[in-house]
Design a protein around this motif. Structure first.
Motif: not given
Length: 145
Positions: A8-32
């Protein structure tokens, strides 16, 4: 429905202009299974893509900035900053009254979170993602020049 986690970044954060990645993983402990990392994307594209995937799947998607460090010293500096921030947060938690003011602020926090909850956005088209990748490539190749 899955879960989306991001900063949760402020509107003027310099991080907003960086490239972003998405890491998808299992939601629960049941899936590995090994997480799947996608990107880099521009932040709005990363959020929209992650949102589209977790809306239909029981997954967690973590959307975070990709720091384009150029030297080991820059990487060490980022690691040190993260460690200091974690120590500061742990100290604040240790100093906080465990049961003191939670009830006083919970309704206010929930209302603020609901106000900040963005409307779901359509995922970007392939052409929009490609245009974003071109902008990211320009950003990364011009850094430090």
């Amino acid at each position: 429905m899955g879960a989306l986690v991001t900063l949760d970044l402020p509107d003027d954060s310099p991080m907003l202009g960086l490239p972003w990645i998405i890491t998808f993983g299992p939601l629960g402990d049941d899936d590995e299974w090994e997480p799947v990392v996608c990107g880099p994307y521009e932040r709005p594209h990363a959020l929209a893509l992650a949102e589209a995937v977790v809306a239909e799947e029981q997954l967690v998607a973590v959307v975070e900035p990709l720091l384009p460090a150029l030297t080991p010293e820059e990487i060490r500096s980022e690691i040190a900053a993260a460690q200091i921030a974690a120590e500061d947060e742990a100290a604040q938690v240790d100093q906080a009254d465990l049961y003191g003011d939670f009830e006083d602020v919970i309704d206010e926090e929930l209302e603020l979170a609901a106000e900040r909850e963005p409307e779901p956005t359509a995922p970007p088209s392939r052409d929009e993602v490609r245009a974003g990748l071109a902008r990211i490539a320009e950003l990364l190749t011009s850094r430090g020049a």
